[in-house]
Write a protein that holds these residues in place. Structure first.
Motif, PDB file in Angstrom:
ATOM      1  N   THR A  10       0.837  -1.201   0.000  1.00 34.93           N
ATOM      2  CA  THR A  10       0.000   0.000   0.000  1.00 34.93           C
ATOM      3  C   THR A  10       0.868   1.245   0.000  1.00 34.93           C
ATOM      4  O   THR A  10       0.611   2.197  -0.742  1.00 34.93           O
ATOM      5  CB  THR A  10      -0.943   0.006   1.230  1.00 34.93           C
ATOM      6  OG1 THR A  10      -1.799  -1.135   1.152  1.00 34.93           O
ATOM      7  CG2 THR A  10      -1.785   1.267   1.277  1.00 34.93           C
ATOM      8  N   SER A  39     -10.060   5.251  11.391  1.00 34.41           N
ATOM      9  CA  SER A  39      -9.963   5.430   9.943  1.00 34.41           C
ATOM     10  C   SER A  39     -10.888   4.525   9.145  1.00 34.41           C
ATOM     11  O   SER A  39     -11.045   4.707   7.955  1.00 34.41           O
ATOM     12  CB  SER A  39      -8.525   5.219   9.485  1.00 34.41           C
ATOM     13  OG  SER A  39      -8.164   3.869   9.633  1.00 34.41           O
ATOM     14  N   SER A  42      -9.467   2.563   5.284  1.00 32.09           N
ATOM     15  CA  SER A  42      -8.286   3.125   4.635  1.00 32.09           C
ATOM     16  C   SER A  42      -7.153   3.385   5.618  1.00 32.09           C
ATOM     17  O   SER A  42      -7.381   3.766   6.754  1.00 32.09           O
ATOM     18  CB  SER A  42      -8.634   4.433   3.929  1.00 32.09           C
ATOM     19  OG  SER A  42      -9.465   4.179   2.833  1.00 32.09           O
ATOM     20  N   ASP A  43      -5.927   3.212   5.118  1.00 30.37           N
ATOM     21  CA  ASP A  43      -4.737   3.483   5.914  1.00 30.37           C
ATOM     22  C   ASP A  43      -4.186   4.877   5.649  1.00 30.37           C
ATOM     23  O   ASP A  43      -3.549   5.466   6.517  1.00 30.37           O
ATOM     24  CB  ASP A  43      -3.641   2.463   5.592  1.00 30.37           C
ATOM     25  CG  ASP A  43      -4.035   1.044   5.960  1.00 30.37           C
ATOM     26  OD1 ASP A  43      -4.767   0.866   6.947  1.00 30.37           O
ATOM     27  OD2 ASP A  43      -3.605   0.115   5.258  1.00 30.37           O
ATOM     28  N   PHE A  45      -4.646   8.811   3.333  1.00 30.79           N
ATOM     29  CA  PHE A  45      -5.236   9.767   2.396  1.00 30.79           C
ATOM     30  C   PHE A  45      -4.072  10.424   1.680  1.00 30.79           C
ATOM     31  O   PHE A  45      -3.077  10.790   2.313  1.00 30.79           O
ATOM     32  CB  PHE A  45      -6.013  10.874   3.118  1.00 30.79           C
ATOM     33  CG  PHE A  45      -7.434  10.532   3.493  1.00 30.79           C
ATOM     34  CD1 PHE A  45      -8.013   9.317   3.200  1.00 30.79           C
ATOM     35  CD2 PHE A  45      -8.201  11.474   4.153  1.00 30.79           C
ATOM     36  CE1 PHE A  45      -9.320   9.031   3.560  1.00 30.79           C
ATOM     37  CE2 PHE A  45      -9.500  11.203   4.520  1.00 30.79           C
ATOM     38  CZ  PHE A  45     -10.067   9.985   4.216  1.00 30.79           C
ATOM     39  N   ASP A  90     -10.833   5.960  -4.833  1.00 34.04           N
ATOM     40  CA  ASP A  90     -10.836   5.068  -3.678  1.00 34.04           C
ATOM     41  C   ASP A  90     -10.173   3.743  -4.044  1.00 34.04           C
ATOM     42  O   ASP A  90     -10.730   2.945  -4.794  1.00 34.04           O
ATOM     43  CB  ASP A  90     -12.274   4.834  -3.217  1.00 34.04           C
ATOM     44  CG  ASP A  90     -12.367   3.965  -1.978  1.00 34.04           C
ATOM     45  OD1 ASP A  90     -11.322   3.451  -1.505  1.00 34.04           O
ATOM     46  OD2 ASP A  90     -13.487   3.796  -1.459  1.00 34.04           O
ATOM     47  N   TYR A  91      -8.973   3.537  -3.506  1.00 33.83           N
ATOM     48  CA  TYR A  91      -8.242   2.288  -3.712  1.00 33.83           C
ATOM     49  C   TYR A  91      -8.371   1.376  -2.493  1.00 33.83           C
ATOM     50  O   TYR A  91      -7.564   0.480  -2.306  1.00 33.83           O
ATOM     51  CB  TYR A  91      -6.765   2.580  -4.005  1.00 33.83           C
ATOM     52  CG  TYR A  91      -6.526   3.089  -5.406  1.00 33.83           C
ATOM     53  CD1 TYR A  91      -6.264   2.213  -6.453  1.00 33.83           C
ATOM     54  CD2 TYR A  91      -6.567   4.453  -5.695  1.00 33.83           C
ATOM     55  CE1 TYR A  91      -6.048   2.671  -7.744  1.00 33.83           C
ATOM     56  CE2 TYR A  91      -6.354   4.919  -6.985  1.00 33.83           C
ATOM     57  CZ  TYR A  91      -6.098   4.021  -7.999  1.00 33.83           C
ATOM     58  OH  TYR A  91      -5.886   4.482  -9.282  1.00 33.83           O
ATOM     59  N   VAL A  92      -9.351   1.599  -1.660  1.00 36.57           N
ATOM     60  CA  VAL A  92      -9.686   0.871  -0.436  1.00 36.57           C
ATOM     61  C   VAL A  92      -8.653   1.108   0.663  1.00 36.57           C
ATOM     62  O   VAL A  92      -8.983   1.724   1.665  1.00 36.57           O
ATOM     63  CB  VAL A  92      -9.922  -0.647  -0.668  1.00 36.57           C
ATOM     64  CG1 VAL A  92     -10.304  -1.333   0.637  1.00 36.57           C
ATOM     65  CG2 VAL A  92     -11.004  -0.877  -1.713  1.00 36.57           C
ATOM     66  N   ASP A  93      -7.411   0.665   0.487  1.00 36.14           N
ATOM     67  CA  ASP A  93      -6.403   0.857   1.529  1.00 36.14           C
ATOM     68  C   ASP A  93      -5.899   2.293   1.587  1.00 36.14           C
ATOM     69  O   ASP A  93      -5.290   2.698   2.567  1.00 36.14           O
ATOM     70  CB  ASP A  93      -5.224  -0.093   1.334  1.00 36.14           C
ATOM     71  CG  ASP A  93      -5.611  -1.543   1.590  1.00 36.14           C
ATOM     72  OD1 ASP A  93      -6.522  -1.780   2.397  1.00 36.14           O
ATOM     73  OD2 ASP A  93      -4.999  -2.438   0.976  1.00 36.14           O
ATOM     74  N   PHE A  94      -6.129   3.039   0.532  1.00 37.02           N
ATOM     75  CA  PHE A  94      -5.830   4.473   0.533  1.00 37.02           C
ATOM     76  C   PHE A  94      -6.806   5.177  -0.401  1.00 37.02           C
ATOM     77  O   PHE A  94      -7.367   4.571  -1.312  1.00 37.02           O
ATOM     78  CB  PHE A  94      -4.376   4.768   0.142  1.00 37.02           C
ATOM     79  CG  PHE A  94      -4.028   4.490  -1.289  1.00 37.02           C
ATOM     80  CD1 PHE A  94      -3.992   5.514  -2.220  1.00 37.02           C
ATOM     81  CD2 PHE A  94      -3.716   3.207  -1.703  1.00 37.02           C
ATOM     82  CE1 PHE A  94      -3.670   5.263  -3.542  1.00 37.02           C
ATOM     83  CE2 PHE A  94      -3.384   2.944  -3.018  1.00 37.02           C
ATOM     84  CZ  PHE A  94      -3.368   3.974  -3.949  1.00 37.02           C
ATOM     85  N   VAL A  95      -7.020   6.463  -0.105  1.00 31.67           N
ATOM     86  CA  VAL A  95      -7.947   7.274  -0.888  1.00 31.67           C
ATOM     87  C   VAL A  95      -7.201   8.518  -1.352  1.00 31.67           C
ATOM     88  O   VAL A  95      -6.513   9.169  -0.565  1.00 31.67           O
ATOM     89  CB  VAL A  95      -9.187   7.674  -0.047  1.00 31.67           C
ATOM     90  CG1 VAL A  95     -10.119   8.574  -0.854  1.00 31.67           C
ATOM     91  CG2 VAL A  95      -9.929   6.436   0.442  1.00 31.67           C
TER      92      VAL A  95
END
Length: 160
Positions: A10, A39, A42-43, A45, A90-95
């Motif tokens: 990620t 959070s 997501s981990d 932003f 939105d990449y799920v683990d990060f936005v």
């Protein structure tokens, strides 16, 4: 894949997305490491600004293209591309949030996430490199110990 591997993957994706922002002249690009307690999913932003809506679309397109081409990663969803004043990938683990500068100031997403740890792309890159170096060293140490163990075993079998 372990949790550490997934987290490092990620981080690599976030760093690549931050580089895409810089490549398309995104301004004030920041990475927020979100507090795991509040959070949700997501981990991280990734937040950047654009000076006009065409630039914001170009930044979002570059991020999508780079992550797809280099990593085979696709966003789970994309919002705001039509208007271009706030595009969310939105990449799920990060936005990723690509804002027009005035929209970013209005929403002040960095302030809303008070518990998030702000990290510059350079700091983020340094942390990632340090983590990868530590894993590489650990793997080499383990391999060296295994070779030494095998060598000792060989010597013992030759003596008998």
């Amino acid at each position: 894949m372990t949790t550490i591997d997934a987290r490092q993957q990620t981080r690599i994706l976030v760093q690549a997305a931050a580089q895409a922002c810089e490549d398309k002249k995104g301004e004030d690009t920041r990475i927020l490491e979100l507090d795991p307690i509040d959070s949700g999913l997501s981990d991280f932003f990734l937040v950047t600004s654009a000076s006009n809506d065409r630039q914001s679309v170009a930044i979002a397109d570059e991020i999508e293209h780079k992550l797809k081409k280099e990593f085979g990663a696709f966003p789970n969803s994309v919002e705001g591309r039509q208007k271009g004043d706030w595009i969310l990938l939105d990449y799920v683990d990060f936005v990723v949030h690509v804002f027009l500068a005035e929209r970013r100031a209005f929403y002040d997403i960095e302030r809303l996430r008070k518990s998030a740890r702000p990290v510059s792309p350079a700091e983020f890159d340094a942390e990632l490199k340090a983590a990868l170096a530590a894993r590489t060293l650990a793997a080499r140490t383990k391999a060296k110990a295994k070779r030494s163990e095998e060598h000792t075993s060989e010597l013992q079998s030759l003596r008998h």
